[in-house]
Scaffold this motif. Structure first.
Motif, PDB file in Angstrom:
ATOM      1  N   ASP A  17      51.827  36.106  53.719  1.00 50.10           N
ATOM      2  CA  ASP A  17      50.708  35.726  52.849  1.00 50.10           C
ATOM      3  C   ASP A  17      51.219  35.365  51.454  1.00 50.10           C
ATOM      4  N   PHE A  18      52.208  36.103  50.978  1.00 52.04           N
ATOM      5  CA  PHE A  18      52.837  35.789  49.690  1.00 52.04           C
ATOM      6  C   PHE A  18      53.483  34.404  49.749  1.00 52.04           C
ATOM      7  N   GLN A  19      54.175  34.091  50.835  1.00 53.69           N
ATOM      8  CA  GLN A  19      54.812  32.791  50.979  1.00 53.69           C
ATOM      9  C   GLN A  19      53.772  31.674  51.018  1.00 53.69           C
ATOM     10  N   HIS A  20      52.598  31.941  51.591  1.00 55.11           N
ATOM     11  CA  HIS A  20      51.518  30.955  51.603  1.00 55.11           C
ATOM     12  C   HIS A  20      51.067  30.643  50.173  1.00 55.11           C
ATOM     13  N   ILE A  21      50.857  31.669  49.358  1.00 55.81           N
ATOM     14  CA  ILE A  21      50.463  31.470  47.960  1.00 55.81           C
ATOM     15  C   ILE A  21      51.578  30.736  47.206  1.00 55.81           C
ATOM     16  N   GLN A  22      52.813  31.120  47.461  1.00 52.85           N
ATOM     17  CA  GLN A  22      53.966  30.476  46.823  1.00 52.85           C
ATOM     18  C   GLN A  22      53.980  28.983  47.144  1.00 52.85           C
ATOM     19  N   HIS A  23      53.785  28.642  48.395  1.00 54.18           N
ATOM     20  CA  HIS A  23      53.766  27.235  48.823  1.00 54.18           C
ATOM     21  C   HIS A  23      52.596  26.494  48.173  1.00 54.18           C
ATOM     22  N   THR A  24      51.428  27.120  48.144  1.00 55.01           N
ATOM     23  CA  THR A  24      50.244  26.503  47.546  1.00 55.01           C
ATOM     24  C   THR A  24      50.466  26.220  46.064  1.00 55.01           C
ATOM     25  N   HIS A  52      40.826  32.278  42.922  1.00 54.05           N
ATOM     26  CA  HIS A  52      39.945  31.452  43.765  1.00 54.05           C
ATOM     27  C   HIS A  52      40.429  31.427  45.210  1.00 54.05           C
ATOM     28  N   ILE A  53      41.730  31.283  45.400  1.00 53.03           N
ATOM     29  CA  ILE A  53      42.283  31.261  46.762  1.00 53.03           C
ATOM     30  C   ILE A  53      41.974  32.582  47.469  1.00 53.03           C
ATOM     31  N   MET A  59      35.955  35.491  51.614  1.00 56.22           N
ATOM     32  CA  MET A  59      34.623  35.081  52.063  1.00 56.22           C
ATOM     33  C   MET A  59      34.643  34.506  53.477  1.00 56.22           C
ATOM     34  N   LYS A  60      35.777  33.973  53.893  1.00 58.88           N
ATOM     35  CA  LYS A  60      35.910  33.454  55.260  1.00 58.88           C
ATOM     36  C   LYS A  60      36.297  34.555  56.245  1.00 58.88           C
ATOM     37  N   GLY A  61      36.548  35.759  55.734  1.00 59.87           N
ATOM     38  CA  GLY A  61      36.970  36.865  56.594  1.00 59.87           C
ATOM     39  C   GLY A  61      38.410  36.769  57.017  1.00 59.87           C
ATOM     40  N   ASP A  62      39.200  35.976  56.308  1.00 59.59           N
ATOM     41  CA  ASP A  62      40.617  35.762  56.618  1.00 59.59           C
ATOM     42  C   ASP A  62      41.440  36.134  55.387  1.00 59.59           C
ATOM     43  N   TYR A  86      40.803  40.793  47.557  1.00 57.07           N
ATOM     44  CA  TYR A  86      39.424  40.330  47.660  1.00 57.07           C
ATOM     45  C   TYR A  86      39.095  39.230  46.652  1.00 57.07           C
ATOM     46  N   GLY A  87      40.065  38.906  45.799  1.00 51.54           N
ATOM     47  CA  GLY A  87      39.819  37.917  44.760  1.00 51.54           C
ATOM     48  C   GLY A  87      39.253  38.538  43.494  1.00 51.54           C
ATOM     49  N   THR A  88      39.227  39.872  43.433  1.00 51.71           N
ATOM     50  CA  THR A  88      38.785  40.566  42.222  1.00 51.71           C
ATOM     51  C   THR A  88      39.848  40.372  41.151  1.00 51.71           C
ATOM     52  N   THR A  89      39.422  39.998  39.952  1.00 48.91           N
ATOM     53  CA  THR A  89      40.376  39.701  38.880  1.00 48.91           C
ATOM     54  C   THR A  89      40.134  40.621  37.687  1.00 48.91           C
ATOM     55  N   TYR A  90      41.234  40.987  37.045  1.00 48.11           N
ATOM     56  CA  TYR A  90      41.191  41.792  35.828  1.00 48.11           C
ATOM     57  C   TYR A  90      42.121  41.161  34.814  1.00 48.11           C
ATOM     58  N   GLN A  91      41.723  41.232  33.562  1.00 52.18           N
ATOM     59  CA  GLN A  91      42.560  40.741  32.473  1.00 52.18           C
ATOM     60  C   GLN A  91      42.689  41.863  31.465  1.00 52.18           C
ATOM     61  N   SER A  92      43.924  42.184  31.073  1.00 56.80           N
ATOM     62  CA  SER A  92      44.124  43.286  30.132  1.00 56.80           C
ATOM     63  C   SER A  92      43.938  42.808  28.704  1.00 56.80           C
ATOM     64  N   ALA A  93      43.698  43.753  27.834  1.00 56.88           N
ATOM     65  CA  ALA A  93      43.618  43.464  26.403  1.00 56.88           C
ATOM     66  C   ALA A  93      45.030  43.530  25.848  1.00 56.88           C
TER      67      ALA A  93
END
Length: 148
Positions: A17-24, A52-53, A59-62, A86-93
């Protein structure tokens, strides 16, 4: 993981899955390069793209079974960002005036990683640290976290 001038500093989860994100991300950077408009993807853009990815796949269950810590500078502004499976995002101060010393930061980081290690029986206590500054990215050698 260097992707052009962007580096993903902390990744956990499934390697494929990491390699998929890397390729994208590499494909996205190639598209930006071909546009030849002088624009570059910044840290926050990569963070939003990964978010977003991950959310769309959830949301697609994948699910892509990774979590990401993304650090960098955008127009001189320090950024430390997080995206989970899950696509939950956090940004630190970041960018506080009362910044920690390098030793204090490493001590806090080690304690956080120790707690996470104790909470996940499948994890390893072998880690790497990275430091992001305006001068570049410094990735230190792997080390074993002291645990009981």
């Amino acid at each position: 993981m260097p992707v052009g001038e962007i580096t993903l500093h902390g990744v956990s989860g499934d390697m494929s899955d990491f390699q998929h994100i890397q390729h994208t991300l590499k494909s996205l950077l190639m598209q930006e390069y071909k546009m030849d408009d002088g624009q570059k993807l910044g840290t926050k853009s990569v963070y939003k793209c990964i978010g977003h990815i991950m959310y769309n796949r959830c949301m697609k269950g994948d699910l892509l079974r990774n979590s990401y810590v993304i650090g960098g500078l955008d127009n001189g502004q320090k950024m430390l960002l997080f995206v989970d499976l899950y696509g939950t995002t956090y940004q630190s101060a970041t960018g506080r005036e009362d910044e920690l010393s390098k030793e204090e930061a490493m001590q806090i980081l080690d304690e956080c990683m120790r707690v996470l290690f104790y909470r996940d029986a499948r994890s390893l206590n072998k880690l790497r640290r990275a430091k992001v500054t305006a001068q570049g990215i410094e990735i230190l050698e792997p080390f074993m976290l002291e645990t009981n």
